[in-house]
Write an enzyme that holds these catalytic residues in place. Structure first.
Site, PDB file in Angstrom:
ATOM      1  N   TYR A   1     -14.769 -12.306   0.278  1.00 56.83           N
ATOM      2  CA  TYR A   1     -15.584 -11.139  -0.065  1.00 56.83           C
ATOM      3  C   TYR A   1     -16.899 -11.562  -0.724  1.00 56.83           C
ATOM      4  O   TYR A   1     -17.967 -11.010  -0.434  1.00 56.83           O
ATOM      5  CB  TYR A   1     -14.810 -10.208  -0.998  1.00 56.83           C
ATOM      6  CG  TYR A   1     -13.762  -9.377  -0.292  1.00 56.83           C
ATOM      7  CD1 TYR A   1     -14.117  -8.436   0.659  1.00 56.83           C
ATOM      8  CD2 TYR A   1     -12.413  -9.534  -0.584  1.00 56.83           C
ATOM      9  CE1 TYR A   1     -13.161  -7.678   1.310  1.00 56.83           C
ATOM     10  CE2 TYR A   1     -11.453  -8.777   0.061  1.00 56.83           C
ATOM     11  CZ  TYR A   1     -11.824  -7.852   1.009  1.00 56.83           C
ATOM     12  OH  TYR A   1     -10.879  -7.107   1.660  1.00 56.83           O
TER      13      TYR A   1
ATOM     14  N   ARG B   1       0.816  -1.216   0.000  1.00 57.81           N
ATOM     15  CA  ARG B   1       0.000   0.000   0.000  1.00 57.81           C
ATOM     16  C   ARG B   1       0.853   1.271   0.000  1.00 57.81           C
ATOM     17  O   ARG B   1       0.475   2.285   0.560  1.00 57.81           O
ATOM     18  CB  ARG B   1      -0.968   0.023   1.183  1.00 57.81           C
ATOM     19  CG  ARG B   1      -2.061  -1.039   1.105  1.00 57.81           C
ATOM     20  CD  ARG B   1      -3.071  -0.873   2.227  1.00 57.81           C
ATOM     21  NE  ARG B   1      -4.008  -1.991   2.277  1.00 57.81           N
ATOM     22  CZ  ARG B   1      -4.646  -2.383   3.355  1.00 57.81           C
ATOM     23  NH1 ARG B   1      -4.463  -1.746   4.499  1.00 57.81           N
ATOM     24  NH2 ARG B   1      -5.492  -3.399   3.317  1.00 57.81           N
TER      25      ARG B   1
ATOM     26  N   ARG C   1      -3.453   6.149   0.289  1.00 55.15           N
ATOM     27  CA  ARG C   1      -4.025   7.228   1.081  1.00 55.15           C
ATOM     28  C   ARG C   1      -3.039   7.971   1.963  1.00 55.15           C
ATOM     29  O   ARG C   1      -3.355   9.039   2.485  1.00 55.15           O
ATOM     30  CB  ARG C   1      -5.171   6.672   1.930  1.00 55.15           C
ATOM     31  CG  ARG C   1      -6.371   6.230   1.106  1.00 55.15           C
ATOM     32  CD  ARG C   1      -7.397   5.520   1.966  1.00 55.15           C
ATOM     33  NE  ARG C   1      -6.911   4.220   2.408  1.00 55.15           N
ATOM     34  CZ  ARG C   1      -7.554   3.447   3.277  1.00 55.15           C
ATOM     35  NH1 ARG C   1      -8.690   3.869   3.812  1.00 55.15           N
ATOM     36  NH2 ARG C   1      -7.066   2.270   3.623  1.00 55.15           N
TER      37      ARG C   1
ATOM     38  N   ARG D   1      -7.261  11.444  -6.415  1.00 57.34           N
ATOM     39  CA  ARG D   1      -8.445  10.596  -6.246  1.00 57.34           C
ATOM     40  C   ARG D   1      -9.688  11.388  -5.863  1.00 57.34           C
ATOM     41  O   ARG D   1     -10.791  10.828  -5.848  1.00 57.34           O
ATOM     42  CB  ARG D   1      -8.189   9.557  -5.159  1.00 57.34           C
ATOM     43  CG  ARG D   1      -7.531   8.257  -5.608  1.00 57.34           C
ATOM     44  CD  ARG D   1      -8.433   7.353  -6.421  1.00 57.34           C
ATOM     45  NE  ARG D   1      -9.787   7.250  -5.917  1.00 57.34           N
ATOM     46  CZ  ARG D   1     -10.161   6.516  -4.877  1.00 57.34           C
ATOM     47  NH1 ARG D   1      -9.282   5.805  -4.217  1.00 57.34           N
ATOM     48  NH2 ARG D   1     -11.425   6.487  -4.510  1.00 57.34           N
TER      49      ARG D   1
ATOM     50  N   ASP E   1      -6.994  -3.155  -7.097  1.00 57.20           N
ATOM     51  CA  ASP E   1      -7.766  -3.658  -5.969  1.00 57.20           C
ATOM     52  C   ASP E   1      -8.064  -5.132  -6.202  1.00 57.20           C
ATOM     53  O   ASP E   1      -8.166  -5.590  -7.350  1.00 57.20           O
ATOM     54  CB  ASP E   1      -9.073  -2.882  -5.811  1.00 57.20           C
ATOM     55  CG  ASP E   1      -9.797  -3.257  -4.527  1.00 57.20           C
ATOM     56  OD1 ASP E   1      -9.502  -2.640  -3.484  1.00 57.20           O
ATOM     57  OD2 ASP E   1     -10.636  -4.177  -4.559  1.00 57.20           O
TER      58      ASP E   1
END
Length: 362
Positions: free
Chosen positions: A163, A39, A43, A52, A88
């Site tokens: 998921y 990552r 963010r 973004r 992702d």
């Protein structure tokens, strides 16, 4: 497109003989200690947040220009030894037509969870055409990265299944475990289909020129060793077997997998990532000889005072040296999971500089 046909039409594999990351994975002595972060593109970077703003996550993952720029951001800022494709886990499902969205603050949410054999049978197959934007982004990155290798990215079949069955993120994966133990034939059929998606996603990246891959089984640590070996390992092994013909190194990583590391070593990966809970010498004993290690600073420590962060970084490097002294062929410094959003980017750059300043173990 199968891995075999993709290999026959793949872009020429570039030579990166000086890459510390690839040299370490090959078990040779790198010119410096290699480091990258899970990552690392995301963010924690203000430039990422600016790019973004107002953009949908999955749409961003399928915009080659944006993927290229986001992937390059941490390479420019931190000087890491590898880039990893910005994407992702659920992108291959989205491109195949599965109803999935990524809700801010929540994660992937499925329109129709998979709970029965009919749901498995209704899942669409991989869509190589839908993955063309991903391949395009890889091609652009190869042209931009120079001597920095690009790591391809994919979620492992079990984490994709989690998921799909839970309908979104889960703390306990109770519905997944219930399906796995109560209807093992249905669960096996689901993982078999999802292995096809993982293979297709990796194949698109490798055929476009990716230099290595990492397969994330983020939630597999929730399983017992017996359940992992029976229900999961055969499907992950098939993923690595299918992409082996591309001749690039593969890293396999999962969270809270200290009890699974020995079994994960049998997937066909060339390196195993350890999370922060398992000291690297202990991970080395579990994995056994012949496989490199990756890890494993606790990402929360990036929020600690700088002196404490430096001390913990040196501790991980000392652990790595101990593992290397006992026969582990190579080590890549990384975190024990992904960079936290509130991380100061300066802390990441400081860790890179420190890792690079430490001498390579003899």
């Amino acid at each position: 497109m199968s891995a075999a046909s993709a290999q026959s039409s793949a872009a020429p594999r570039r030579a990166l003989p000086g890459s510390p990351f690839l040299v370490a994975l090959a078990g040779d002595r790198p010119s410096r200690r290699p480091v990258w972060f899970m990552r690392q593109a995301g963010r924690s970077l203000p430039e990422y947040r600016a790019l973004r703003a107002g953009r949908d996550m999955l749409a961003t993952c399928l915009d080659p220009e944006l993927v290229c720029e986001i992937t390059l951001q941490p390479v420019r800022r931190h000087g890491v030894d590898a880039a990893i494709l910005f994407s992702d886990i659920v992108v291959p499902l989205k491109t195949a037509g599965v109803g999935v969205t990524i809700k801010p603050g929540v994660g992937p949410v499925l329109d129709a969870p998979v709970r029965a054999r009919a749901d498995v049978d209704a899942l669409p197959p991989p869509s190589p055409e839908g993955l063309e934007p991903v391949a395009s982004a890889v091609g652009s990155l190869i042209a931009e990265l120079g001597q920095t290798p690009l790591i391809g990215f994919a979620g492992a079949p079990f984490t994709l299944a989690s998921y799909l069955v839970e309908g979104g993120p889960s703390k306990h994966h109770e519905k997944t475990k219930a399906l796995m133990t109560g209807a093992p034939d249905v669960f096996a059929a689901l993982l078999d289909k999802l292995a096809d998606h993982t293979i297709s996603f990796l194949t698109a990246q490798l055929a476009a020129g990716a230099d290595a891959v990492q397969v994330f089984d983020s939630w597999v640590g929730a399983l017992t060793l017996a359940d992992y070996e029976r229900h999961v390992l055969p499907h992950t092994r098939r993923v690595f077997a299918e992409i082996a013909q591309f001749g690039v190194p593969g890293v396999h990583f999962g969270v809270n997998t200290g009890h699974l590391l020995g079994a994960m070593a049998g997937t066909g990966a060339q390196a195993i990532g350890a999370d922060w809970r398992t000291p690297l010498p202990e991970a080395a004993k579990a994995v056994g000889p012949g496989l490199a290690l990756q890890g494993n600073l606790d990402p929360a420590l990036l929020l600690a005072p700088r002196a404490a962060l430096e001390a913990e970084t040196r501790r991980v490097l000392a652990d790595a040296d101990a593992a290397l002294a006992e026969g582990t062929p190579g080590h890549v410094f990384n975190l024990g999971h992904g960079v936290l959003p509130e991380t100061d980017p300066g802390a990441l750059t400081a860790v890179v500089d420190l890792v690079h300043s430490e001498p390579v173990a003899p």
